[in-house]
Design a protein around this motif. Structure first.
Motif, PDB file in Angstrom:
ATOM      1  N   THR A  71      16.571 -24.661  -1.470  1.00 53.22           N
ATOM      2  CA  THR A  71      15.445 -23.544  -1.451  1.00 53.22           C
ATOM      3  C   THR A  71      14.924 -23.346   0.192  1.00 53.22           C
ATOM      4  O   THR A  71      14.693 -22.350   0.556  1.00 53.22           O
ATOM      5  CB  THR A  71      14.218 -23.923  -2.197  1.00 53.22           C
ATOM      6  N   ASP A 117      11.736  -9.809 -14.198  1.00 58.01           N
ATOM      7  CA  ASP A 117      11.350 -11.127 -13.900  1.00 58.01           C
ATOM      8  C   ASP A 117      12.509 -11.817 -12.826  1.00 58.01           C
ATOM      9  O   ASP A 117      11.739 -12.743 -11.835  1.00 58.01           O
ATOM     10  CB  ASP A 117      11.513 -12.066 -15.274  1.00 58.01           C
ATOM     11  N   ASP A 118      13.623 -11.412 -13.077  1.00 57.07           N
ATOM     12  CA  ASP A 118      14.669 -12.122 -11.918  1.00 57.07           C
ATOM     13  C   ASP A 118      14.438 -11.466 -10.628  1.00 57.07           C
ATOM     14  O   ASP A 118      14.572 -12.126  -9.488  1.00 57.07           O
ATOM     15  CB  ASP A 118      16.049 -11.816 -12.288  1.00 57.07           C
ATOM     16  N   LEU A 136      11.357 -10.605  -9.404  1.00 58.40           N
ATOM     17  CA  LEU A 136      10.261 -11.410  -8.531  1.00 58.40           C
ATOM     18  C   LEU A 136      10.812 -12.515  -8.321  1.00 58.40           C
ATOM     19  O   LEU A 136      10.455 -13.167  -7.161  1.00 58.40           O
ATOM     20  CB  LEU A 136       9.227 -11.429  -9.770  1.00 58.40           C
ATOM     21  N   THR A 137      11.438 -13.409  -9.111  1.00 61.77           N
ATOM     22  CA  THR A 137      11.952 -14.552  -8.625  1.00 61.77           C
ATOM     23  C   THR A 137      12.923 -14.633  -7.266  1.00 61.77           C
ATOM     24  O   THR A 137      12.699 -15.434  -6.258  1.00 61.77           O
ATOM     25  CB  THR A 137      12.864 -15.268  -9.918  1.00 61.77           C
ATOM     26  N   ALA A 138      13.757 -13.555  -7.328  1.00 67.06           N
ATOM     27  CA  ALA A 138      14.663 -13.371  -6.063  1.00 67.06           C
ATOM     28  C   ALA A 138      13.672 -13.313  -5.037  1.00 67.06           C
ATOM     29  O   ALA A 138      13.950 -13.504  -3.576  1.00 67.06           O
ATOM     30  CB  ALA A 138      15.466 -12.186  -6.220  1.00 67.06           C
ATOM     31  N   LEU A 148      10.434 -14.269  -4.317  1.00 69.73           N
ATOM     32  CA  LEU A 148       9.885 -15.435  -3.942  1.00 69.73           C
ATOM     33  C   LEU A 148      10.864 -16.502  -3.477  1.00 69.73           C
ATOM     34  O   LEU A 148      10.486 -17.337  -2.706  1.00 69.73           O
ATOM     35  CB  LEU A 148       8.981 -15.872  -5.115  1.00 69.73           C
ATOM     36  N   ALA A 149      12.135 -16.367  -3.825  1.00 65.88           N
ATOM     37  CA  ALA A 149      13.010 -17.670  -3.355  1.00 65.88           C
ATOM     38  C   ALA A 149      13.404 -17.080  -2.223  1.00 65.88           C
ATOM     39  O   ALA A 149      14.147 -17.832  -1.391  1.00 65.88           O
ATOM     40  CB  ALA A 149      14.109 -17.600  -4.469  1.00 65.88           C
ATOM     41  N   ASN A 207      15.606 -14.471  -1.700  1.00 66.47           N
ATOM     42  CA  ASN A 207      16.986 -14.169  -1.867  1.00 66.47           C
ATOM     43  C   ASN A 207      16.767 -12.525  -1.909  1.00 66.47           C
ATOM     44  O   ASN A 207      17.825 -11.761  -1.929  1.00 66.47           O
ATOM     45  CB  ASN A 207      17.349 -14.401  -3.039  1.00 66.47           C
ATOM     46  N   ARG A 234      -0.194 -10.855  -7.880  1.00 68.20           N
ATOM     47  CA  ARG A 234      -0.277 -12.037  -7.621  1.00 68.20           C
ATOM     48  C   ARG A 234      -0.561 -12.428  -6.036  1.00 68.20           C
ATOM     49  O   ARG A 234      -0.281 -11.410  -5.230  1.00 68.20           O
ATOM     50  CB  ARG A 234       1.462 -12.552  -7.793  1.00 68.20           C
ATOM     51  N   ASP A 282       7.315 -10.082  -0.122  1.00 66.53           N
ATOM     52  CA  ASP A 282       6.620 -11.655  -0.190  1.00 66.53           C
ATOM     53  C   ASP A 282       5.761 -11.419   0.810  1.00 66.53           C
ATOM     54  O   ASP A 282       5.490 -11.223   2.068  1.00 66.53           O
ATOM     55  CB  ASP A 282       7.860 -12.457   0.454  1.00 66.53           C
TER      56      ASP A 282
END
Length: 318
Positions: A71, A135-136, A138-140, A142-143, A145, A157, A279
């Motif tokens: 990460t 969902d994915d 949002l994950t990308a 925040l990560a 990516n 958020r 982000d």
């Protein structure tokens, strides 16, 4: 000559092994000797006094410590790309790479036109597009990516900054020949009389329906469930099915006249939203802002055209 990375080789090797699942596969991807990659990972483990991978018979699996380090590596690489773009911009050049994550409906809707416009107006900006669930996506983001995400029904958020957002009426689509097609609006009681093409629980609109209107699906034989929005729209176009979706999801078909959007008039039916987000912990680069603004324009244009087509259809029925 390609610019070398400022991120240490050991972290780049670690990241590629995590992606590839083995040192041998990572070596082929990077065109580096497997022994060199293995040595760098072992040195990292010795320095940190922790195992970064589980060595399995069929490959390598990250430990919790390895996942944390990967990460960090990806965030460093993301920051490196952003800084490189900012340096170019200080030289007066709008040049760089932007990673966008978007929804399935965008791929068959507004994305092709947006990509063509970006290539024509900003040829020095390269674009990477990934299609994902909300969902994915949002994950990308925040990560690290992805730089920009176009997401439906994004919940507020602190770590996400909404660059732009718009409300979309909650509704459904039917074929022009469907019995409901001449209605101005529909009630859920009217809809439940017909077969429903339903999106899977990976999407917020399905979760919303389950939470608020679970009785719609009391008869499982009347609802077909799929994770493919394209199949949902194809079934609706066939004439028998009603599909819950937004006017943006079905914009190409609404504009073409092959589907009709009908707002749901039930009290308490909440609008859906579409957002362009970044982000909040990172500043958006100049080229990122160019891409985000152009994407916003394309979404707004798609919504306007879909609504104009709907208004024209209703006027024709008067």
């Amino acid at each position: 000559m390609a610019r070398s990375s400022l991120v240490p080789a050991s972290l780049r090797y670690l990241d590629q092994v995590a992606r590839s699942g083995s040192i041998q596969k990572a070596a082929k991807e990077l065109n580096v000797a497997a022994s060199a990659i293995d040595r760098q990972i072992l040195l990292l483990e010795q320095e940190l006094d922790v195992e970064l991978f589980e060595r399995l018979p069929r490959g390598m699996r990250l430990t919790a410590a390895g996942d944390a380090l990967v990460t960090l590596s990806r965030r460093w690489r993301s920051d490196e790309r952003r800084v490189a773009a900012e340096i170019k911009q200080l030289q007066g050049v709008d040049q760089g790479h932007v990673r966008l994550v978007a929804m399935d409906s965008h791929a068959n809707g507004l994305l092709p036109g947006f990509i063509e416009r970006l290539a024509a107006e900003q040829p020095r900006i390269s674009l990477e597009v990934e299609i994902a669930s909300p969902d994915d996506a949002l994950t990308a983001l925040l990560a690290g990516n992805a730089d920009i995400a176009a997401i439906f029904n994004l919940m507020p958020r602190r770590d996400i900054h909404v660059h732009w957002s718009a409300e979309l009426p909650f509704g459904c689509v039917v074929a022009p020949a469907h019995a409901l097609a001449r209605s101005e609006t529909v009630s859920l009681q009217e809809v439940v009389a017909y077969p429903i093409a339903l999106q899977s629980k990976a999407l917020m609109i399905r979760r919303y329906l389950d939470a608020r209107y679970g009785w719609l699906f009391a008869d499982p034989q009347k609802a077909l469930v799929t994770n493919s929005l394209q199949l949902v729209k194809q079934l609706a176009r066939g004439g028998s099915y009603v599909a819950f979706t937004s006017e943006l999801d079905a914009a190409p078909e609404i504009i073409a006249g092959s589907l009709v959007f009908l707002p749901v008039r039930d009290k308490g039916a909440e609008p859906q939203t579409v957002s362009v987000a970044i982000d909040a912990t990172k500043p958006l680069s100049r080229i990122g802002r160019i891409v985000a603004n152009m994407l916003t324009d394309e979404i707004m244009s798609s919504i306007r055209h879909a609504r104009a087509s709907g208004d024209s259809r209703r006027a024709g029925h008067v």
